[in-house]
Write a protein that holds these residues in place. Structure first.
Motif, PDB file in Angstrom:
ATOM      1  N   VAL A  74       0.854  -1.189   0.000  1.00  0.00           N
ATOM      2  CA  VAL A  74       0.000   0.000   0.000  1.00  0.00           C
ATOM      3  C   VAL A  74       0.889   1.237   0.000  1.00  0.00           C
ATOM      4  N   GLU A  75       0.819   1.995  -1.069  1.00  0.00           N
ATOM      5  CA  GLU A  75       1.552   3.258  -1.135  1.00  0.00           C
ATOM      6  C   GLU A  75       0.784   4.361  -0.420  1.00  0.00           C
ATOM      7  N   TYR A  76      -0.534   4.420  -0.671  1.00  0.00           N
ATOM      8  CA  TYR A  76      -1.361   5.417   0.012  1.00  0.00           C
ATOM      9  C   TYR A  76      -2.818   4.970   0.017  1.00  0.00           C
ATOM     10  N   MET A  77      -3.592   5.605   0.878  1.00  0.00           N
ATOM     11  CA  MET A  77      -5.012   5.304   1.010  1.00  0.00           C
ATOM     12  C   MET A  77      -5.816   6.462   0.424  1.00  0.00           C
ATOM     13  N   ASN A  78      -6.940   6.127  -0.189  1.00  0.00           N
ATOM     14  CA  ASN A  78      -7.877   7.128  -0.685  1.00  0.00           C
ATOM     15  C   ASN A  78      -9.272   6.582  -0.429  1.00  0.00           C
ATOM     16  N   GLY A  79      -9.879   7.026   0.664  1.00  0.00           N
ATOM     17  CA  GLY A  79     -11.185   6.499   1.054  1.00  0.00           C
ATOM     18  C   GLY A  79     -11.069   5.045   1.443  1.00  0.00           C
ATOM     19  N   VAL A  80     -11.916   4.200   0.825  1.00  0.00           N
ATOM     20  CA  VAL A  80     -11.894   2.775   1.138  1.00  0.00           C
ATOM     21  C   VAL A  80     -11.024   1.997   0.142  1.00  0.00           C
ATOM     22  N   PHE A  81     -10.179   2.712  -0.585  1.00  0.00           N
ATOM     23  CA  PHE A  81      -9.282   2.073  -1.541  1.00  0.00           C
ATOM     24  C   PHE A  81      -7.830   2.223  -1.102  1.00  0.00           C
ATOM     25  N   ALA A  82      -7.100   1.110  -1.241  1.00  0.00           N
ATOM     26  CA  ALA A  82      -5.666   1.106  -1.003  1.00  0.00           C
ATOM     27  C   ALA A  82      -4.995   1.131  -2.371  1.00  0.00           C
ATOM     28  N   TRP A  83      -4.148   2.114  -2.587  1.00  0.00           N
ATOM     29  CA  TRP A  83      -3.428   2.241  -3.856  1.00  0.00           C
ATOM     30  C   TRP A  83      -2.011   1.735  -3.683  1.00  0.00           C
ATOM     31  N   GLY A  84      -1.558   0.947  -4.637  1.00  0.00           N
ATOM     32  CA  GLY A  84      -0.212   0.405  -4.568  1.00  0.00           C
ATOM     33  C   GLY A  84       0.014  -0.608  -5.659  1.00  0.00           C
ATOM     34  N   TYR A  85       0.725  -1.682  -5.325  1.00  0.00           N
ATOM     35  CA  TYR A  85       1.017  -2.701  -6.327  1.00  0.00           C
ATOM     36  C   TYR A  85       1.161  -4.069  -5.673  1.00  0.00           C
ATOM     37  N   ARG A  86       0.956  -5.081  -6.503  1.00  0.00           N
ATOM     38  CA  ARG A  86       1.088  -6.470  -6.055  1.00  0.00           C
ATOM     39  C   ARG A  86       2.561  -6.888  -6.064  1.00  0.00           C
ATOM     40  N   ILE A  87       2.882  -7.788  -5.147  1.00  0.00           N
ATOM     41  CA  ILE A  87       4.218  -8.364  -5.063  1.00  0.00           C
ATOM     42  C   ILE A  87       4.059  -9.879  -5.191  1.00  0.00           C
ATOM     43  N   ASN A  88       4.817 -10.493  -6.108  1.00  0.00           N
ATOM     44  CA  ASN A  88       4.697 -11.944  -6.300  1.00  0.00           C
ATOM     45  C   ASN A  88       5.487 -12.708  -5.238  1.00  0.00           C
ATOM     46  N   LEU A  89       5.447 -14.013  -5.329  1.00  0.00           N
ATOM     47  CA  LEU A  89       6.086 -14.863  -4.315  1.00  0.00           C
ATOM     48  C   LEU A  89       7.599 -14.706  -4.242  1.00  0.00           C
ATOM     49  N   THR A  90       8.217 -14.229  -5.320  1.00  0.00           N
ATOM     50  CA  THR A  90       9.667 -14.029  -5.315  1.00  0.00           C
ATOM     51  C   THR A  90      10.041 -12.659  -4.761  1.00  0.00           C
ATOM     52  N   GLY A  91       9.045 -11.868  -4.366  1.00  0.00           N
ATOM     53  CA  GLY A  91       9.313 -10.553  -3.809  1.00  0.00           C
ATOM     54  C   GLY A  91       9.430  -9.451  -4.848  1.00  0.00           C
ATOM     55  N   GLN A  92       9.133  -9.775  -6.096  1.00  0.00           N
ATOM     56  CA  GLN A  92       9.213  -8.792  -7.177  1.00  0.00           C
ATOM     57  C   GLN A  92       7.858  -8.135  -7.409  1.00  0.00           C
ATOM     58  N   ARG A  93       7.897  -6.891  -7.836  1.00  0.00           N
ATOM     59  CA  ARG A  93       6.681  -6.168  -8.176  1.00  0.00           C
ATOM     60  C   ARG A  93       6.023  -6.846  -9.373  1.00  0.00           C
ATOM     61  N   ALA A  94       4.735  -7.125  -9.273  1.00  0.00           N
ATOM     62  CA  ALA A  94       3.993  -7.803 -10.346  1.00  0.00           C
ATOM     63  C   ALA A  94       3.261  -6.751 -11.172  1.00  0.00           C
ATOM     64  N   GLY A  95       3.769  -6.454 -12.339  1.00  0.00           N
ATOM     65  CA  GLY A  95       3.139  -5.453 -13.200  1.00  0.00           C
ATOM     66  C   GLY A  95       3.741  -4.082 -12.996  1.00  0.00           C
ATOM     67  N   ASP A  96       3.545  -3.239 -13.998  1.00  0.00           N
ATOM     68  CA  ASP A  96       4.127  -1.897 -13.984  1.00  0.00           C
ATOM     69  C   ASP A  96       3.195  -0.844 -13.410  1.00  0.00           C
ATOM     70  N   LYS A  97       1.897  -1.098 -13.478  1.00  0.00           N
ATOM     71  CA  LYS A  97       0.933  -0.061 -13.117  1.00  0.00           C
ATOM     72  C   LYS A  97       0.492  -0.154 -11.668  1.00  0.00           C
ATOM     73  N   GLU A  98       0.274   1.020 -11.108  1.00  0.00           N
ATOM     74  CA  GLU A  98      -0.306   1.115  -9.775  1.00  0.00           C
ATOM     75  C   GLU A  98      -1.773   0.707  -9.891  1.00  0.00           C
ATOM     76  N   GLU A  99      -2.300   0.061  -8.850  1.00  0.00           N
ATOM     77  CA  GLU A  99      -3.708  -0.315  -8.862  1.00  0.00           C
ATOM     78  C   GLU A  99      -4.343  -0.007  -7.518  1.00  0.00           C
ATOM     79  N   ALA A 100      -5.662   0.000  -7.519  1.00  0.00           N
ATOM     80  CA  ALA A 100      -6.409   0.252  -6.292  1.00  0.00           C
ATOM     81  C   ALA A 100      -7.206  -0.994  -5.935  1.00  0.00           C
TER      82      ALA A 100
END
Length: 112
Positions: A74-100
């Motif tokens: 979670v990079e930041y919160m906006n209301g009831v949404f958490a904005w950030g990115y997924r991390i896979n099992l190897t500890g790497q960021r999964a995907g380039d785009k931020e998601e909520a």
């Protein structure tokens, strides 16, 4: 005109979740996969409005309900949404785009 979940009281949200859960169960019984998926998404959103966003901290990693292959930073919160990115099992960021994600999709905090 339909009201937004943000306008519902806690009791109304609880009733809405119960009603949607019953509709989802029936849709699943009758093999209506798309309808079932719509109800599941609505349940997730209604549950998010029943939670306190202050319970979730920015710059923190959480489990994702229903996705054991990823955690969510979670990079930041906006209301009831958490904005950030997924991390896979190897500890790497999964995907380039931020998601909520609705906070109802977040599980326990992951200890570093």
């Amino acid at each position: 005109m339909e009201r937004r979940y943000s306008e519902y009281s806690y009791g109304e949200l609880h009733s809405e979740v119960a009603e949607l859960t019953e509709k989802a169960r029936k849709a699943e019984q009758f093999g209506m996969v798309n309808e079932y998926a719509v109800y599941e998404r609505k349940i997730i959103m209604a549950k998010a409005y029943m939670m306190d966003p202050k319970e979730f901290e920015p710059r923190t990693v959480y489990q994702i309900e229903g996705d054991p292959a990823h955690t969510f930073y979670v990079e930041y919160m906006n209301g009831v949404f958490a904005w950030g990115y997924r991390i896979n099992l190897t500890g790497q960021r999964a995907g380039d785009k931020e998601e909520a994600l609705p906070i109802s999709m977040l599980g326990k905090q992951v200890k570093n």
